[in-house]
Scaffold this motif. Structure first.
Motif, PDB file in Angstrom:
ATOM      1  N   ARG A 152       0.840  -1.176   0.000  1.00 39.41           N
ATOM      2  CA  ARG A 152       0.000   0.000   0.000  1.00 39.41           C
ATOM      3  C   ARG A 152       0.887   1.242   0.000  1.00 39.41           C
ATOM      4  O   ARG A 152       2.041   1.177   0.419  1.00 39.41           O
ATOM      5  CB  ARG A 152      -0.903   0.011   1.239  1.00 39.41           C
ATOM      6  N   PRO A 153       0.356   2.361  -0.470  1.00 39.15           N
ATOM      7  CA  PRO A 153       1.132   3.601  -0.458  1.00 39.15           C
ATOM      8  C   PRO A 153       1.381   4.083   0.971  1.00 39.15           C
ATOM      9  O   PRO A 153       0.663   3.701   1.885  1.00 39.15           O
ATOM     10  CB  PRO A 153       0.224   4.599  -1.188  1.00 39.15           C
ATOM     11  N   ALA A 154       2.396   4.932   1.120  1.00 39.45           N
ATOM     12  CA  ALA A 154       2.691   5.521   2.421  1.00 39.45           C
ATOM     13  C   ALA A 154       1.781   6.714   2.671  1.00 39.45           C
ATOM     14  O   ALA A 154       1.369   7.399   1.741  1.00 39.45           O
ATOM     15  CB  ALA A 154       4.142   5.964   2.469  1.00 39.45           C
ATOM     16  N   VAL A 155       1.484   6.952   3.943  1.00 34.60           N
ATOM     17  CA  VAL A 155       0.750   8.153   4.343  1.00 34.60           C
ATOM     18  C   VAL A 155       1.738   9.078   5.050  1.00 34.60           C
ATOM     19  O   VAL A 155       2.423   8.673   5.983  1.00 34.60           O
ATOM     20  CB  VAL A 155      -0.423   7.803   5.277  1.00 34.60           C
ATOM     21  N   LEU A 167       9.279   7.903  -1.411  1.00 31.07           N
ATOM     22  CA  LEU A 167       8.999   6.583  -1.976  1.00 31.07           C
ATOM     23  C   LEU A 167      10.025   5.553  -1.520  1.00 31.07           C
ATOM     24  O   LEU A 167       9.691   4.425  -1.180  1.00 31.07           O
ATOM     25  CB  LEU A 167       9.011   6.640  -3.508  1.00 31.07           C
ATOM     26  N   LEU A 168      11.290   5.963  -1.518  1.00 28.26           N
ATOM     27  CA  LEU A 168      12.357   5.057  -1.110  1.00 28.26           C
ATOM     28  C   LEU A 168      12.162   4.649   0.351  1.00 28.26           C
ATOM     29  O   LEU A 168      12.276   3.471   0.699  1.00 28.26           O
ATOM     30  CB  LEU A 168      13.718   5.741  -1.301  1.00 28.26           C
ATOM     31  N   GLN A 169      11.853   5.637   1.188  1.00 23.31           N
ATOM     32  CA  GLN A 169      11.602   5.354   2.601  1.00 23.31           C
ATOM     33  C   GLN A 169      10.438   4.367   2.734  1.00 23.31           C
ATOM     34  O   GLN A 169      10.514   3.405   3.493  1.00 23.31           O
ATOM     35  CB  GLN A 169      11.286   6.664   3.335  1.00 23.31           C
ATOM     36  N   ALA A 170       9.393   4.597   1.948  1.00 24.94           N
ATOM     37  CA  ALA A 170       8.221   3.715   1.987  1.00 24.94           C
ATOM     38  C   ALA A 170       8.599   2.300   1.562  1.00 24.94           C
ATOM     39  O   ALA A 170       8.167   1.317   2.168  1.00 24.94           O
ATOM     40  CB  ALA A 170       7.116   4.267   1.094  1.00 24.94           C
ATOM     41  N   GLU A 171       9.434   2.203   0.529  1.00 23.98           N
ATOM     42  CA  GLU A 171       9.859   0.880   0.055  1.00 23.98           C
ATOM     43  C   GLU A 171      10.608   0.129   1.141  1.00 23.98           C
ATOM     44  O   GLU A 171      10.403  -1.070   1.339  1.00 23.98           O
ATOM     45  CB  GLU A 171      10.770   1.033  -1.163  1.00 23.98           C
TER      46      GLU A 171
END
Ligand code: GDP
Ligand code: MG
Length: 360
Positions: free
Chosen positions: A68-71, A228-232
């Motif tokens: 899921r995407p990050a918030v 995005l990288l952090q979320a990954e």
């Protein structure tokens, strides 16, 4: 409590089986056998009557998990550019593009990246909102974007934001803003942040730092990539099937459409037509709209959606749960309202007692 029987509930709370059965009758619920599992709604109602703490835990056994995407929440010292940065990021979001640049404040927006990935951004800067949501149990934020002005450097609210994020165990991505101004000194900001114990990437840590300007829009793409990288790295997943859980990020009253709630789905799928209880309010979902204002049939994890159909106005941080019927929804809403009122009275009484003792 999910799937608990009366026998088990009696054991857990110390109440007798017959007194629990009496309560069930009072609530208006029929349970054939004390060995039948109680529904989670009924369990909540019973625990409210009993004054026992209750948390909805939904079993994830056999559930389907999907990425899921990050918030993301933007935080930082006053005047360091939180609002400007949000505005700049919002302009890169599909909402702004497709709606011809009209930006409406709905509590959240979505940035769609060329790669197909997306980021959900909470549109309320500030620590009060973050703390209020957390205090109400709504851990919606995955990543904090810490905005520090390149000319001003680390200030009291920068540190406050850092400690909020630390307490909530939420990773930080630093955006050094205002890099366009002549007095900008991003190096100094790095040193200051390092001195405050933030383990910056440049110094071998894992906190990413991006230099941006909300004004010239320089570095915005890099900031989005860093998020995005952090979320990954966090490998964010959510249960995509089964009962929906969501959190309110903003609620407002529309003259024609009634209470409108922007919520972010935490897990499961929210479906139009469902009966929901939101905090102590209830309703039947008449419309679900995406952030473009278009009606959609459902809402998926990390998706901000606007929900129409509630009878009353809930508060930011309230949870959204799906129940089986209108009767259940009414019942749960009433139960929660009663409990709120009881808690309020208790608090008021306690205050009076404290004032009494302080006078004597
Ligand atoms: P907030 O209090 O953190 O929300 O800060 P604002 O977004 O309201 O910005 C405070 C002031 O800084 C405003 O006058 C903005 O125009 C200005 N500002 C914000 N970002 C930048 C930037 O990147 N460059 C410059 N030069 N000014 C900025
Ligand atoms: Mg602001």
């Amino acid at each position: 409590f999910e799937g608990m029987t009366i026998v088990e509930l009696a054991k857990a709370t110390g109440y007798s089986i017959s007194s629990l059965q009496d309560m069930l009758v009072n609530i208006g619920e029929k349970v054939d056998s004390e060995f039948d599992p109680l529904s989670i709604d009924i369990a909540e109602l019973l625990t409210m009557e009993l004054g026992v703490n209750f948390r909805r835990l939904i079993s994830d056994e056999g559930a389907v998990f999907q990425h899921r995407p990050a918030v993301v929440t933007v935080m930082g010292h006053v005047d360091h550019g939180k609002t400007s940065l949000l505005d700049a990021l919002r302009q890169t979001s599909i909402a702004a593009k497709e709606a011809g640049g009209i930006t409406q404040h709905l509590g959240a927006f979505v940035i769609n990246m060329p790669s197909g990935a997306s980021i959900t951004v909470l549109d309320t800067p500030g620590h009060a909102a973050f703390s209020a949501m957390r205090a109400r149990g709504a851990a919606v934020t995955d990543i904090v974007v810490l905005v520090v002005a390149a000319d001003d450097g680390v200030m009291p609210q920068t540190l406050e934001a850092m400690s909020h994020a630390r307490e909530a165990n939420v990773p930080i991505v630093v955006a050094i803003n205002k890099c366009d101004v002549p007095a900008a000194d991003p190096e100094r900001v790095r040193v200051q942040l390092g001195a405050e114990g933030l383990l910056l990437e440049d110094l071998g840590g894992d906190v990413q730092v991006v230099e941006v300007s909300a004004k010239t829009r320089a570095g915005l793409d890099k900031l989005e990539e860093a998020i995005l990288l952090q979320a990954e790295m966090m490998d964010l997943k959510a249960r995509s099937d089964g009962p929906c859980q969501a959190y309110v990020v903003e609620a407002r009253l529309d003259r024609g459409r009634g209470p409108l709630v922007t919520a972010i789905v935490k897990s499961g799928t929210l479906i139009c037509g469902q009966y929901i209880v939101v905090g102590s309010e209830w309703g039947r979902i008449r419309f679900i709209r995406n952030m473009l204002g278009r009606a959609t049939a459902s809402g998926r994890p990390a998706m901000p959606v606007e929900i129409e159909g509630l009878k009353g106005l809930p508060m930011a941080g309230d949870d959204v749960i799906v129940v089986d019927s209108e009767e259940r929804a009414r019942m749960l809403s009433n139960g929660r309202k009663k409990k709120l009122e009881k808690d309020r009275l208790l608090k008021a009484r306690r205050r009076i007692e404290i004032e009494d003792t302080s006078e004597s």
